[in-house]
Write an enzyme that holds these catalytic residues in place. Structure first.
Site, PDB file in Angstrom:
ATOM      1  N   THR A 131       0.819  -1.214   0.000  1.00  0.00           N
ATOM      2  CA  THR A 131       0.000   0.000   0.000  1.00  0.00           C
ATOM      3  C   THR A 131       0.852   1.263   0.000  1.00  0.00           C
ATOM      4  O   THR A 131       2.000   1.236   0.454  1.00  0.00           O
ATOM      5  CB  THR A 131      -0.899  -0.011   1.263  1.00  0.00           C
ATOM      6  OG1 THR A 131      -1.525   1.243   1.406  1.00  0.00           O
ATOM      7  CG2 THR A 131      -0.082  -0.281   2.522  1.00  0.00           C
ATOM      8  N   GLU A 133       0.286   3.571   1.978  1.00  0.00           N
ATOM      9  CA  GLU A 133       0.286   4.082   3.356  1.00  0.00           C
ATOM     10  C   GLU A 133       1.631   3.875   4.058  1.00  0.00           C
ATOM     11  O   GLU A 133       1.894   4.517   5.068  1.00  0.00           O
ATOM     12  CB  GLU A 133      -0.833   3.418   4.172  1.00  0.00           C
ATOM     13  CG  GLU A 133      -2.192   3.683   3.582  1.00  0.00           C
ATOM     14  CD  GLU A 133      -3.350   3.560   4.563  1.00  0.00           C
ATOM     15  OE1 GLU A 133      -3.121   3.439   5.771  1.00  0.00           O
ATOM     16  OE2 GLU A 133      -4.496   3.592   4.092  1.00  0.00           O
ATOM     17  N   TYR A 156      -1.880  -0.632  11.030  1.00  0.00           N
ATOM     18  CA  TYR A 156      -2.026  -1.269   9.711  1.00  0.00           C
ATOM     19  C   TYR A 156      -0.826  -0.954   8.828  1.00  0.00           C
ATOM     20  O   TYR A 156      -0.161  -1.867   8.306  1.00  0.00           O
ATOM     21  CB  TYR A 156      -3.318  -0.792   9.016  1.00  0.00           C
ATOM     22  CG  TYR A 156      -3.337  -1.094   7.524  1.00  0.00           C
ATOM     23  CD1 TYR A 156      -3.420  -2.400   7.055  1.00  0.00           C
ATOM     24  CD2 TYR A 156      -3.254  -0.064   6.580  1.00  0.00           C
ATOM     25  CE1 TYR A 156      -3.420  -2.681   5.691  1.00  0.00           C
ATOM     26  CE2 TYR A 156      -3.258  -0.329   5.216  1.00  0.00           C
ATOM     27  CZ  TYR A 156      -3.339  -1.636   4.775  1.00  0.00           C
ATOM     28  OH  TYR A 156      -3.326  -1.918   3.425  1.00  0.00           O
ATOM     29  N   SER A 159       2.373  -2.515   9.952  1.00  0.00           N
ATOM     30  CA  SER A 159       2.470  -3.961   9.694  1.00  0.00           C
ATOM     31  C   SER A 159       2.744  -4.219   8.211  1.00  0.00           C
ATOM     32  O   SER A 159       3.503  -5.129   7.861  1.00  0.00           O
ATOM     33  CB  SER A 159       1.196  -4.689  10.158  1.00  0.00           C
ATOM     34  OG  SER A 159       0.084  -4.340   9.355  1.00  0.00           O
ATOM     35  N   LYS A 160       2.171  -3.410   7.332  1.00  0.00           N
ATOM     36  CA  LYS A 160       2.439  -3.584   5.892  1.00  0.00           C
ATOM     37  C   LYS A 160       3.894  -3.188   5.596  1.00  0.00           C
ATOM     38  O   LYS A 160       4.581  -3.850   4.805  1.00  0.00           O
ATOM     39  CB  LYS A 160       1.483  -2.739   5.042  1.00  0.00           C
ATOM     40  CG  LYS A 160       0.039  -3.190   5.049  1.00  0.00           C
ATOM     41  CD  LYS A 160      -0.212  -4.565   4.444  1.00  0.00           C
ATOM     42  CE  LYS A 160      -0.014  -4.632   2.951  1.00  0.00           C
ATOM     43  NZ  LYS A 160      -0.427  -5.941   2.391  1.00  0.00           N
TER      44      LYS A 160
END
Ligand code: NAD
Ligand code: DAU
Length: 348
Positions: A131, A133, A156, A159-160
């Site tokens: 992503t 993000e 989130y 973690s990505k």
């Protein structure tokens, strides 16, 4: 005959990727591995579920022994890894699920790919879907390129980011052939109605309040999901091992402007008086750590692989609204929880 593992294929983007690959590549066997969390819905795949080159496996990427066994059973040539916990708000209330699936689950897949492929990595590929993000938040100026330093803010995105680093580490340390792509906000059919666009379409339809976080000034770069699926197809087949590709819509919208646009389209489609849906807008407490702006520079994938979005926002948003209005049954089964009974009905 190639056997490709697609993880998270019962989710929003995964279901579009599975559908594209099953239809476009009858010579491939597509194995869709999904745990069927609340976000996994096999009803997204009814169109292709009986195709001879498609198989569904229910399972959890956090279970390392199971993943190793799956690689032994199927002898995969490639992996397209989409399975993840994907909703930022849920990561704020329950980070551990995100750590387990997004980080530990990814490492389990990397370990299985490494141990099954390392005799000869040739012709193999581990493609990790990530992503925008991970790059953090932009101010009014600037754009994320593949060189932008990682600066995630939510559990989130952290973690990505972690999983991206691990995928690169397996490439640099063990020589595992990998490709990563980092994409902006997707929208389109089959998206779980916890995300902005389907949630607001459903709330407008049922006359519920539209909860806009903060002042609605946050900016996202929106891409029609089928354009993302096409980019994934290209990067999987033509991407260079070890490379990262940014994928974006070149389509930045301030939340409040997008919401007003959506209200306008919904008033027309539902034949309501102009301004009816806008009255549902309600400003609520901001999301904690809410990133202000994302914007993606996708010139690398355009120049190297010839990818460009094919849907204008006007076209994509209109198509999306029409789809949700025409698929009322899908929405009702998702919001009532009935879709979770499908697996039992279909597979016993
Ligand atoms: P989604 O939440 O709709 O689907 C995720 C799927 O993964 C579900 O089918 C779920 O059942 C499955 N899953 C979750 N945990 C699992 C586990 N432990 N084992 C096996 N399967 C599991 O997500 P999405 O929006 O389709 O996103 C797919 C991928 O694309 C994610 O990796 C996400 O980070 C990334 N991404 C999403 C967007 C977006 O706008 N939605 C943008 C860029 C990148
Ligand atoms: O940028 C890519 C990311 O896009 C993906 O990696 C994530 O998996 C995906 O969920 C999405 O994250 P966002 O947080 O940007 O999407 P979401 O639809 O949750 O929110 C979009 C914007 O709308 C964001 O600024 C928060 C705001 N919002 C969202 C909801 C659900 C609201 O104002 N009200 C809401 O009720």
């Amino acid at each position: 005959m190639k056997t490709i593992l697609i993880t998270g294929g019962a989710g929003f983007i995964g279901s579009h990727v599975v559908r594209l690959f099953v239809k476009k590549y009858p010579e491939y066997k597509i194995v869709n591995l999904d745990k069927l969390t609340y976000a996994g819905n096999l009803e997204n795949l009814t169109e292709i579920e009986k195709e001879p080159n498609y198989e569904f496996v229910k399972g959890d990427i956090v279970d390392g022994d199971f993943i190793q066994q799956l690689f032994t059973d199927y002898d995969f040539n490639g992996v397209i890894h989409l399975a993840a916990e994907s909703h930022v708000d849920r990561s704020i209330s329950n980070p551990m699920e995100f750590i387990m699936t997004n980080i530990v689950g990814t490492v389990n897949l990397l370990n299985a790919a490494k141990s099954h492929w390392e005799i000869n990595f040739r012709g193999k590929l581990f493609y990790h879907i990530s992503t925008d993000e991970v790059y953090g938040s932009l101010g009014e100026e600037g754009i994320f390129t593949e060189e932008t330093a990682y600066d995630p803010h939510s559990p989130y995105s952290a973690s990505k980011a972690s999983s991206d680093h691990l995928v690169r580490a397996y490439h640099d340390t063990y020589g595992l052939p990998v490709v990563i792509s980092n994409c902006s906000n997707n929208y389109g059919p089959f998206q779980f109605p916890e995300k902005l666009i389907p949630l607001f379409i459903n709330n407008i339809k049922t006359n519920k309040a539209l909860p806009v976080y903060g002042k609605g000034i946050n900016i996202r770069d929106w891409l029609y999901v089928e354009d993302h699926a096409k980019a994934i197809d290209l990067a999987f087949h033509q991407g260079k091992s070890g490379e990262t590709y940014n994928i974006g819509g070149n389509n930045e919208w301030k939340n409040i402007d997008l919401i007003r646009k959506l209200c306008e389209i919904m008033d027309t489609r539902l034949e309501r008086k102009e301004g009816t849906s806008e009255k549902l807008i309600t400003f609520v407490k901001d999301r904690a750590g809410h990133d202000l702006r994302y914007a993606i520079d996708s010139s690398k994938i355009k120049e190297e692989l010839g990818w460009e979005p094919t849907h204008s926002f006007e076209q994509g948003l209109g198509k999306t609204v029409d789809w949700y209005l025409q698929n009322e049954k899908w929405m009702k089964r998702v919001t009532s929880g009935d879709y979770q009974k499908y697996y039992e009905q279909q597979y016993g």
